[in-house]
Structure formats: structure tokens, C-alpha cells
Design a protein around this motif. Structure first.
Motif: not given
Length: 532
Positions: A388-401, A432-437
Motif C-alpha cells: 500500500t502507498i501508506e506503507v511505502r511512504m512510511y518505509e521511505w520516510l524512515t529510511n531517509e530520517f 509541516k505534514k512531514l514534521g507531524e509524521l
């Protein structure tokens, strides 16, 4: 298709009809009611308590619907139980009367609606009063100074079209041919768009058209000027008079503001009083009605409580008055839900209940992310095919930060651009949204520096190794450092709960078990144990 609608021959319409209700018919040959009421509508450009009182005093019989939070009305309960009512001189409603509820009083002369801009609610309330030949309808609201004019259906179509683009993009991105793609559990680590949701039954993203329509109407109604709101009302009422420059009595306004402040203080005192007896408030609404669900029965047995004694305590302690007079029923019901359904301790449930809505939402978002992370660690097979898009975005974000990374607002702006490049314009997130995530996923330390403050020695790794330039800050700057992933202990700390309170641990385990139990036996064997 031909349709004859004639109330006189027995077809009973118990609500004011909307033009959309008739679109399924080719044409209507006749539509009329037994008594065609003449509505004389007056709109006022403010909410004036004195003017409302004056109208009620001068009316023969009157009715008032207010946008209020009062939750106790014996009169309303009578109406709900008997469906009809006659012989009243004045009635006050602080919630909308349901469709199908008929009120008969041929002597009523004035219907007042105050602080409500939902057109459907207004027409629904006015329609509850039956067989009136003529009635005055007074609508009091505060309005915007200016606004843009649109067709609401065009706005809905525009929002739906945008959501459909997102839906198509999401589904195209998830069309990889993976075995067992429909098998598994689907908790989302993050939420990305309320207009589009993942349908587990169809294994695809779909547009939430009901949510879009309700939000468009709500936003549009609340953004109207005095004159433009009249145009909206004219779909249902013909004779509308605008009352300009209604002078609010300053003394009454001052008293009203003072009263509101006093009510707020009284509510705080009531909450503190009720907090002392929160153990017996669990299941309050059920106990008041002398009913018990299985969860409440279990709670009372564990805590050595009896229905009879709790009801006596309510009377002795004045619980009913504390709750009703301070509009706390919905809060107490929410508190009961957290204890009986979510398995939180009374202390933790109480703290969550009386948090600000936004703060509470952030807490539950962290809990959901934690559940996802723990399930993935405990049962890696269960998420193997989660594309799902949600999981792929989560994985990408946690790999970047990752843990140990520091960042500023400028880094979030760089991250937002990288996010757009990686996923496309359809998924562009604001800084702002990325900071909240990030705050939902990690425990983050924040150090604030005033304009002109000296840039400290760089001791941590900044995102993409882009470090603040040595010297002084040219503006107020926050430097954030990711310390660790959010844990149960971190959430307990936010809830002002002790580490020995294991109710959050239990609630999370219950939620995880509930997700696993969604699988049938074969799926459990494949996903939990793997394929031999």
C-alpha cells in the motif's frame, strides 16, 4: 417512469423533500401536502439573545433550536418516546429532531433557529411542525464579510475528481503481481488522505464520496455572507426578509460573555469533582438506563461494584447534575468506551478523555504506528506482500530520517521536495505534514535558538549532511534531533501514566490479537508460520 405523489391518498412524507430525492424519476405529475404551510422567513445578521427572547415573548406558541451542547431535555425525551406532542407554549431544542418525528400544535406562530448554518438541519427542524397554515421562521447567525460564489455540486465534483486522480495513482502504484496480495492484515503506519481509503474487500483504493460531500457542504455553508446564505435558503423558502444592523444589547453581550467564562470555570470544577469518583462513572449511560453490557458486567465484578449501589452513589454525590449541568455526558461516554472497549485503566482513560482533541489524535496516531511496527517485527511474513502507498511512504520516510539525525525547517523543505520527486505530485506533502509524521514515529528533541544566537558546535549528523553555516542564526531557528522510536513508555509519559500501569500494554496486545484474528486458519499458517 411516471410517479404520482399525493399525500391525501395515503403516502406520508415525514421530511421536507430535497430536489435530489426526485432525480430517479422521469417526471412527477403531482406533488402536494395536506396543508401547504406559508413560511414567512426572516434572517438576522447576528445572534441576539434579547431579540430571540422578545420574539418568544410576543409569540402565541414558539419553538427554538439552538446550536448548543446541552444534553438533557425532558421535553426532548418525551418527544423521542411518544413521537408526537401537543399543547405546549414554548419548546427549546439543542439537538436536531429526527426525521419522522411529528409535532402538532396549530397555535404555534414562531420557529427560531439560532447558530445553525446547515441548510438541511434548518429545513428538517421547520418541517417537524405539522399542519400549520402560516408560521414565522426566524434564523439568527453570524456571517462572513465576503465570500466566493460556487455551485456546491461543482465543488463536490471538483473534489471528487481530484480524489479520483489520487485513487487511480494509488492503485496503479500498487498493481504489482504479488502472490497472496489479498492475504494478510492491513494496519496503516500513517494516514495520508481522508478522501481516499483502502478497501480491504476489493484490495484497492476508493474515493470516500460521502465524506467529500459532507465536508464541501459544511465548509460552504459556514463561509457564506448574509446575502449569499439567503440565496441558499431560497431553494426551500420563497418569502425571505433580511434584517440588517440588528443592534446587540451591549449589557446582555457583556453578561453573556461573563456567563460563558463562569460556565467554563464551573465545568472545570465539575470535572475535578467527578474525577474523584471515576471508578463508578464507567458505563454511566448504561447504568442510568439500568442496562448492562457484558463488558460493564465484567468491569463491575472485577471492581466489586453493584448496579444498585452505584445508582445510589450517583444520587448521593449529585453525579447526574454535575454531568448534565456542565454538558459532560459525551465526555463521560467517551471515558467509558476507553475503559470498557479499549481496556485502558481508569486513570489513563480519564487523562485521554480530557485532552484537547488534536492532542488525543496525536496519541492514537503514535499508538497505531507502534502497533504496526511491533506486528511487523513479531510476524514479518504478515506484511511481506503489503504494497500500500501508506506503507511505502512510511518505509521511505524512515529510511531517509533515522535515529541520530538532526534537521531544521530547511531540511524538511528539502525532504518535501524529495518526497514529491520520489512519489510524484499526487503525493506531495508539506514540510509541516512531514514534521507531524516524524513526531508520530520518533521521540524528537527540540532546541530553540533566537535570532542572532551563535550556531553551536555541530555534534550530530544532519540530514544529507547539510549543516547550519557557522556564525549566528539569521532568524529564530529550531534544531530537531531524532533520539529514538516512540515506545510504550514514551506514550505513557505523555499520558502522565506510571510505568507500572500496564493497561496500555494490554490494549495494544488486544488490538494486535484482533488484527491477527481476522485471518482464517490457512492464512495464519502461511503468514505466521511461513511456507515449509
Amino acid at each position: 417512469m411516471t410517479f404520482l405523489l399525493d399525500v391525501d391518498v395515503g403516502i406520508d412524507i415525514t421530511a421536507t423533500s430535497n430536489k435530489l430525492d426526485f432525480e430517479i424519476y422521469d417526471y412527477i405529475t403531482e406533488y402536494h401536502k395536506k396543508v401547504q404551510t406559508e413560511y414567512n422567513v426572516k434572517m438576522y445578521d447576528c445572534i441576539d439573545t434579547k431579540a430571540i427572547i422578545d420574539i418568544l415573548n410576543k409569540s402565541n406558541n414558539g419553538a427554538l433550536l439552538m446550536n448548543d451542547t446541552k444534553e438533557h431535555s425532558k421535553l426532548y425525551n418525551i418527544l423521542m418516546n411518544t413521537s408526537k406532542m401537543t399543547g405546549f407554549e414554548a419548546m427549546l431544542n439543542t439537538i436536531t429532531l429526527v426525521a419522522g418525528l411529528n409535532i402538532y400544535n396549530p397555535n404555534i406562530t414562531d420557529i427560531i433557529v439560532a447558530g445553525i448554518k446547515d441548510i438541511g438541519t434548518i429545513k428538517q427542524y421547520v418541517a417537524r411542525f405539522r399542519n400549520l397554515k402560516k408560521v414565522n421562521v426566524h434564523i439568527f447567525n453570524n456571517y462572513k464579510e465576503d465570500c466566493n460564489i460556487y455551485e456546491t455540486e461543482w465543488l463536490i465534483s471538483k473534489s471528487t475528481k481530484k480524489a479520483n486522480i489520487l485513487k487511480t495513482a494509488y492503485n496503479e502504484a500498487c498493481e504489482e503481481d504479488i502472490e497472496f496480495t489479498t492475504v494478510g492484515v492491513n494496519p496503516n503506519p500513517i494516514n495520508i488522505d481522508t478522501n481516499v481509503y483502502f478497501n480491504k474487500k476489493t484490495n484497492s483504493y476508493e474515493v470516500d464520496t460521502v465524506y467529500i460531500r459532507s465536508q464541501v457542504y459544511k465548509t460552504y455553508y459556514n463561509s457564506r455572507t448574509f446575502e449569499s446564505f439567503k440565496v441558499l435558503l431560497e431553494e426551500y423558502f420563497n418569502n425571505i426578509e433580511l434584517i440588517y444592523d440588528l443592534k446587540i444589547n451591549e449589557e446582555i453581550k457583556k453578561d453573556k460573555n461573563s456567563y460563558k467564562k463562569e460556565l467554563k470555570e464551573l465545568q472545570k470544577e465539575a470535572i475535578e469533582q467527578l474525577k474523584k469518583h471515576k471508578d463508578i462513572l464507567v458505563g454511566y449511560d448504561e447504568i442510568k438506563k439500568n442496562r448492562r453490557s457484558y463488558n460493564l458486567m465484567e468491569y463491575q465484578e472485577v471492581n466489586n461494584l453493584s448496579m444498585e449501589q452505584v445508582q445510589k452513589d450517583y444520587l448521593k454525590l449529585g453525579v447526574h447534575d454535575l454531568i448534565f449541568n456542565n454538558s459532560l455526558k459525551s465526555k463521560i461516554n467517551l471515558y467509558s468506551k476507553y475503559v470498557l472497549e479499549d481496556y485502558f485503566s481508569t486513570d489513563m482513560a480519564w487523562n485521554i478523555t480530557f485532552m484537547h482533541n488534536r492532542t488525543r489524535g496525536k496519541i492514537f496516531a503514535k499508538i497505531n504506528t507502534l502497533i504496526y511496527r511491533e506486528l511487523k517485527k513479531e510476524h514479518p511474513n504478515i506484511f511481506k506482500n503489503d504494497n500500500t502507498i501508506e506503507v511505502r511512504m512510511y518505509e521511505w520516510l524512515t529510511n531517509e530520517f533515522k535515529e541520530g539525525i538532526s534537521y531544521t525547517q530547511e531540511h524538511l523543505e528539502i525532504l518535501a521536495e524529495s518526497f514529491r520527486i520520489a512519489f510524484g505530485d499526487n503525493w506531495a506533502f508539506t514540510p509541516k505534514k512531514l514534521g507531524e509524521l516524524l513526531n508520530q514515529i520518533y521521540v524528537i528533541e527540540n532546541k530553540q535558538y533566537k535570532k542572532g544566537a551563535k550556531v553551536p558546535p555541530i555534534e550530530t549528523l544532519f540530514y544529507r549532511n547539510i549543516i547550519p553555516i557557522a556564525g549566528t542564526f539569521s532568524k529564530k531557528t529550531n534544531i530537531y534531533t531524532i533520539k529514538s522510536k516512540v515506545s510504550i513508555l514514551d506514550i505513557k509519559k505523555e499520558l502522565d501514566s506510571t510505568s507500572s500501569d500496564l493497561s496500555l500494554d494490554l490494549a495494544i496486545e488486544k488490538r494486535k490479537s484482533k488484527l491477527i484474528d481476522q485471518l482464517d486458519m490457512m492464512e495464519k499458517q502461511i503468514l505466521l508460520e511461513g511456507i515449509c
